[in-house]
Design a protein around this motif. Structure first.
Motif, mmCIF file in Angstrom:
data_model
loop_
_atom_site.group_PDB
_atom_site.id
_atom_site.type_symbol
_atom_site.label_atom_id
_atom_site.label_comp_id
_atom_site.label_asym_id
_atom_site.label_seq_id
_atom_site.Cartn_x
_atom_site.Cartn_y
_atom_site.Cartn_z
ATOM 1 N N GLY A 54 0.804 -1.202 0.000
ATOM 2 C CA GLY A 54 0.000 0.000 0.000
ATOM 3 C C GLY A 54 0.842 1.259 0.000
ATOM 4 O O GLY A 54 0.440 2.292 0.556
ATOM 5 N N GLY A 55 2.016 1.159 -0.621
ATOM 6 C CA GLY A 55 2.914 2.294 -0.670
ATOM 7 C C GLY A 55 3.645 2.558 0.639
ATOM 8 O O GLY A 55 4.388 3.536 0.749
ATOM 9 N N GLU A 56 3.439 1.707 1.632
ATOM 10 C CA GLU A 56 4.054 1.900 2.950
ATOM 11 C C GLU A 56 5.270 0.999 3.123
ATOM 12 O O GLU A 56 5.307 -0.138 2.634
ATOM 13 C CB GLU A 56 3.044 1.582 4.059
ATOM 14 N N ARG A 57 6.270 1.508 3.858
ATOM 15 C CA ARG A 57 7.464 0.741 4.186
ATOM 16 C C ARG A 57 7.274 0.047 5.529
ATOM 17 O O ARG A 57 6.811 0.660 6.496
ATOM 18 C CB ARG A 57 8.682 1.671 4.268
ATOM 19 N N TYR A 58 7.625 -1.225 5.575
ATOM 20 C CA TYR A 58 7.535 -1.999 6.812
ATOM 21 C C TYR A 58 8.900 -2.598 7.152
ATOM 22 O O TYR A 58 9.829 -2.584 6.332
ATOM 23 C CB TYR A 58 6.475 -3.102 6.689
ATOM 24 N N TYR A 59 8.997 -3.135 8.378
ATOM 25 C CA TYR A 59 10.271 -3.615 8.895
ATOM 26 C C TYR A 59 10.078 -4.951 9.610
ATOM 27 O O TYR A 59 8.963 -5.333 9.998
ATOM 28 C CB TYR A 59 10.864 -2.607 9.889
ATOM 29 N N ASP A 60 11.194 -5.664 9.786
ATOM 30 C CA ASP A 60 11.204 -6.794 10.708
ATOM 31 C C ASP A 60 12.471 -6.724 11.538
ATOM 32 O O ASP A 60 13.370 -5.937 11.255
ATOM 33 C CB ASP A 60 11.037 -8.143 9.993
ATOM 34 N N ILE A 61 12.537 -7.516 12.590
ATOM 35 C CA ILE A 61 13.690 -7.470 13.484
ATOM 36 C C ILE A 61 14.219 -8.885 13.724
ATOM 37 O O ILE A 61 13.466 -9.867 13.676
ATOM 38 C CB ILE A 61 13.372 -6.772 14.823
ATOM 39 N N ILE A 100 6.648 -2.777 12.539
ATOM 40 C CA ILE A 100 7.417 -4.023 12.570
ATOM 41 C C ILE A 100 6.466 -5.190 12.367
ATOM 42 O O ILE A 100 5.517 -5.374 13.127
ATOM 43 C CB ILE A 100 8.187 -4.148 13.896
ATOM 44 N N VAL A 101 6.729 -5.963 11.348
ATOM 45 C CA VAL A 101 5.823 -7.032 10.941
ATOM 46 C C VAL A 101 6.108 -8.332 11.681
ATOM 47 O O VAL A 101 5.190 -9.040 12.114
ATOM 48 C CB VAL A 101 5.916 -7.263 9.420
ATOM 49 N N SER A 102 7.393 -8.673 11.818
ATOM 50 C CA SER A 102 7.730 -9.956 12.434
ATOM 51 C C SER A 102 9.060 -9.852 13.164
ATOM 52 O O SER A 102 9.824 -8.895 12.975
ATOM 53 C CB SER A 102 7.795 -11.061 11.367
ATOM 54 N N GLU A 103 9.321 -10.878 13.979
ATOM 55 C CA GLU A 103 10.550 -10.903 14.772
ATOM 56 C C GLU A 103 11.084 -12.332 14.861
ATOM 57 O O GLU A 103 10.326 -13.279 15.068
ATOM 58 C CB GLU A 103 10.268 -10.373 16.182
ATOM 59 N N PHE A 104 12.406 -12.456 14.717
ATOM 60 C CA PHE A 104 13.076 -13.744 14.868
ATOM 61 C C PHE A 104 14.159 -13.614 15.935
ATOM 62 O O PHE A 104 14.975 -12.688 15.875
ATOM 63 C CB PHE A 104 13.701 -14.196 13.544
ATOM 64 N N ILE A 105 14.157 -14.536 16.898
ATOM 65 C CA ILE A 105 15.081 -14.472 18.030
ATOM 66 C C ILE A 105 15.864 -15.776 18.141
ATOM 67 O O ILE A 105 15.303 -16.870 18.000
ATOM 68 C CB ILE A 105 14.318 -14.254 19.356
ATOM 69 N N ARG A 106 17.157 -15.643 18.412
ATOM 70 C CA ARG A 106 17.955 -16.784 18.860
ATOM 71 C C ARG A 106 18.247 -16.546 20.338
ATOM 72 O O ARG A 106 19.102 -15.727 20.704
ATOM 73 C CB ARG A 106 19.261 -16.896 18.058
ATOM 74 N N PHE A 107 17.509 -17.210 21.209
ATOM 75 C CA PHE A 107 17.655 -17.001 22.638
ATOM 76 C C PHE A 107 19.012 -17.500 23.140
ATOM 77 O O PHE A 107 19.651 -18.356 22.517
ATOM 78 C CB PHE A 107 16.531 -17.712 23.394
ATOM 79 N N HIS A 108 19.425 -16.977 24.269
ATOM 80 C CA HIS A 108 20.723 -17.304 24.854
ATOM 81 C C HIS A 108 20.621 -18.639 25.611
ATOM 82 O O HIS A 108 19.885 -18.733 26.598
ATOM 83 C CB HIS A 108 21.139 -16.183 25.815
ATOM 84 N N PRO A 109 21.356 -19.667 25.184
ATOM 85 C CA PRO A 109 21.209 -20.977 25.830
ATOM 86 C C PRO A 109 21.625 -20.990 27.297
ATOM 87 O O PRO A 109 20.977 -21.654 28.121
ATOM 88 C CB PRO A 109 22.133 -21.884 25.006
ATOM 89 N N VAL A 110 22.695 -20.271 27.624
ATOM 90 C CA VAL A 110 23.223 -20.312 28.992
ATOM 91 C C VAL A 110 22.332 -19.523 29.945
ATOM 92 O O VAL A 110 22.017 -19.976 31.048
ATOM 93 C CB VAL A 110 24.667 -19.775 29.041
#
Length: 341
Positions: A54-61, A100-110
């Motif tokens: 729709g002519g709009e700019r979107y982001y993800d993190i 912000i449309v979506s988010e992907f995380i790599r959580f800290h194992p320790v």
């Protein structure tokens, strides 16, 4: 954060995140949430989504290379769940404002921050990661290393292989040479070919946090590893070996060297990470397991669609395979998955 408060691990430092802005084609941002119940810090790379809707700019993190995700800094144990919920509600409003449309995380194992936010994100267990417990054992090599590892180390040292741990290196030239040689030999994806600017930035930001471990024979370098040190943790970051010297077991000798150094200098844990896949027979994981018989940590990822309508529109725009496990789906055509780190 309060003035003078040191982050529990380097992966949550803004300087670390900025090292990966070019790699992820985005901007590092830090979201700090202060509440009566405590504090949460969330660092991420914010990326433009190429397609306009729709002519709009979107982001993800996404998480910078390594580990991250929201981290509770201060909170009474009884209030962690309520604080996480309050953070989630506030961060959802932030994502709406920032498109912000979506988010992907790599959580800290320790640090296991996935446990605090598993009700807010689609949290998925991927695989174990391996560590060498330096604090629990008087002799971590004897207790954590496999019989095969110890045999290979004795053999290499008996042949005259030497090792050293270099603190605060002046340059990374020798390390880059062995690292690039290794990446070429393994046909590694372009994602793992860190450029000259990356290494220059790494040395500038964390020169006093870097350790270079070298295995050598008759003054010839066999292999090198780059390790981060921060608070009580050592993190294996990057490493490489020369194939023609593999009969000297340089990777084993380097692991022995950094383990001894870490124990002698009062560190609690050497974290090596996991394999390249989720398979428990993954060759890299099997190798790392030889140095952590008793020490494992669960690696989780987190996914979140913050704007379902725009997410669906983006997927439709590129004809995304809705049965794919790739996330976010609308980037599936142009990016490789980095969920395997």
């Amino acid at each position: 954060m309060k003035a003078g408060m040191e982050l529990v691990d380097l992966y949550f430092d803004e300087k670390y995140g900025k090292l990966y802005e070019d790699l992820e084609n985005g901007i590092c941002e830090v979201y700090e949430y202060d509440h009566l119940l405590g504090k949460v810090r969330h660092m991420f790379i914010k990326r433009e989504i190429p397609e306009l809707i729709g002519g709009e700019r979107y982001y993800d993190i996404t998480t910078a290379y390594g580990y991250g995700g929201p981290l509770i800094l201060e909170c009474h144990p009884d209030n962690r769940k309520d604080l996480a919920k309050a953070f989630y509600e506030d961060f959802a409003r932030y994502c709406e404002r920032e498109k912000i449309v979506s988010e992907f995380i790599r959580f800290h194992p320790v640090l296991k921050n996935a446990e605090d936010f598993q009700d807010m994100y689609d949290v998925c267990y991927m695989r174990p990661t391996v560590g060498t417990n330096l604090r629990a054992f008087d002799d971590p090599v004897a207790r954590e290393f496999s019989k095969t590892a110890k045999k290979n180390i004795r053999r290499a040292l008996g042949e005259g292989v030497q090792y050293q741990v270099i603190e605060n290196p002046d340059n990374l030239d020798a390390f880059k040479e062995v690292y690039y040689t290794t990446m070429k030999r393994k046909n590694a994806a372009e994602y793992y070919y860190f450029g000259e600017e990356y290494f220059a930035g790494l040395l500038d930001a964390y020169g006093d946090r870097i350790l270079i471990t070298e295995a050598s024979y008759k003054k010839e370098t066999l292999g090198m590893a780059l390790t981060f040190r921060h608070n009580q943790y050592l993190h294996t970051h990057l490493s490489g070996t020369y194939e023609e010297y593999h009969h000297f077991y340089p990777a084993y000798v380097m692991q022995f060297a950094i383990t001894q150094w870490g124990k002698n200098n009062g560190y609690h844990l050497l974290h090596d990470g996991g394999g390249l896949t989720n398979d428990l027979d993954d060759s890299l994981y099997m190798f790392k397991k030889q140095f952590g018989k008793h020490t494992k940590f669960p690696f989780h990822i987190g996914r979140k669609v913050w704007d379902k309508k725009i997410y669906s529109a983006l997927c439709n725009r590129i004809g995304a395979d809705m049965n794919s496990d790739f996330f976010p789906l609308y980037r599936g055509r142009v990016e490789k998955s980095v969920a395997t780190i």
